[in-house]
Enzyme design. Sequence first.
Site, short mmCIF file in Angstrom:
data_model
loop_
_atom_site.label_atom_id
_atom_site.label_comp_id
_atom_site.label_asym_id
_atom_site.label_seq_id
_atom_site.Cartn_x
_atom_site.Cartn_y
_atom_site.Cartn_z
CD GLU A 176 -3.40 0.98 -2.00
OE1 GLU A 176 -3.77 -0.13 -1.57
OE2 GLU A 176 -4.07 2.02 -1.85
CG HIS A 225 -2.03 0.88 1.30
ND1 HIS A 225 -1.91 2.24 1.14
CD2 HIS A 225 -3.34 0.64 1.53
CE1 HIS A 225 -3.11 2.79 1.27
NE2 HIS A 225 -4.00 1.84 1.51
#
Length: 307
Positions: free
Chosen positions: A280, A180
């Site tokens: 991400e 992320h």
Amino acid sequence: MSESSNRPPISLSPGQWSFTRWKTIGQLEALEVHHPLFQATIVLQGAHLARFAPQDEADWLWMSPTARYEPGRAIRGGVPVCWPWFGDPGKNPPEVRKRIHTETAHGFARTALWKLEDVRESAHEVEISLSLDANEDFSDVWAGHALALLTFSFSVRGCQLALTTTNLGNDPLAFSQALHTYFPTSDISRTRVLGLGGSHYIDTLDNWEYRTQEGPVYFEGETDRIYESGEPLTIVTPKTSRKLSAVGSDSTVVWNPGPEKAARLSDFPDTAWQSMLCVETANAAGDYRVLNKGQSHTLGVSIGRKA
């Protein structure tokens, strides 16, 4: 928290390291790399990359100025590890969802204490590996047994992360995940992501409807999309250009909270949405993966300069 409870056993003596040192940040233990060519910081809780910067350069990652380094608390910024599920459990495919016994988003890896496996150093590169044995200790939130091994490689050219999942259980294991990554920008309105043109995506802000991307991705308020693409990307900001190359991924998440959600987020200044974005590397939505007993899958990303 004491050193003995935070610092896992290691097989090699820290005295053998030339560039890597232990450091306490807030209440958490971390490894700090001071190499002549670059610097990096990894927090053991969550195997969380908190900083990477070639020598004399600004941090390539964005970290919230109000991030808190506390046991059991996810760190806002850097590269959180979402594993063994990504996002809202209820929005995951049934095979993934049936193993999850909590409503908490993004899995438990980002708040679990990982074990240091290895530190390798050279004149040009530092490689650090951490592992998490997801066993019966996590049975209250997840049904499964898997080993996660995350290897970081740092050099003057950039950084690489490789997250390998091995199914240690007897039954097939379905999981979703993401690296992320938070990136900085001096102006989100003048920032774009190249390489997703023509890709289909799920707009999670519009009833999870499917859309098709036309041209570069620009940011005009809150953005939360799952793209069906694992192709190389370029993030262009007013001051920098970064190239992202993924392995083991056919989905990419692009996120910015915008002003209204930013005001509701924890450890996130109200105006911070203007100076960050997340791109991400993922196995999300229909790109979830299934491993039979003993099988492994590696999700990875390489972050470098645009040539």
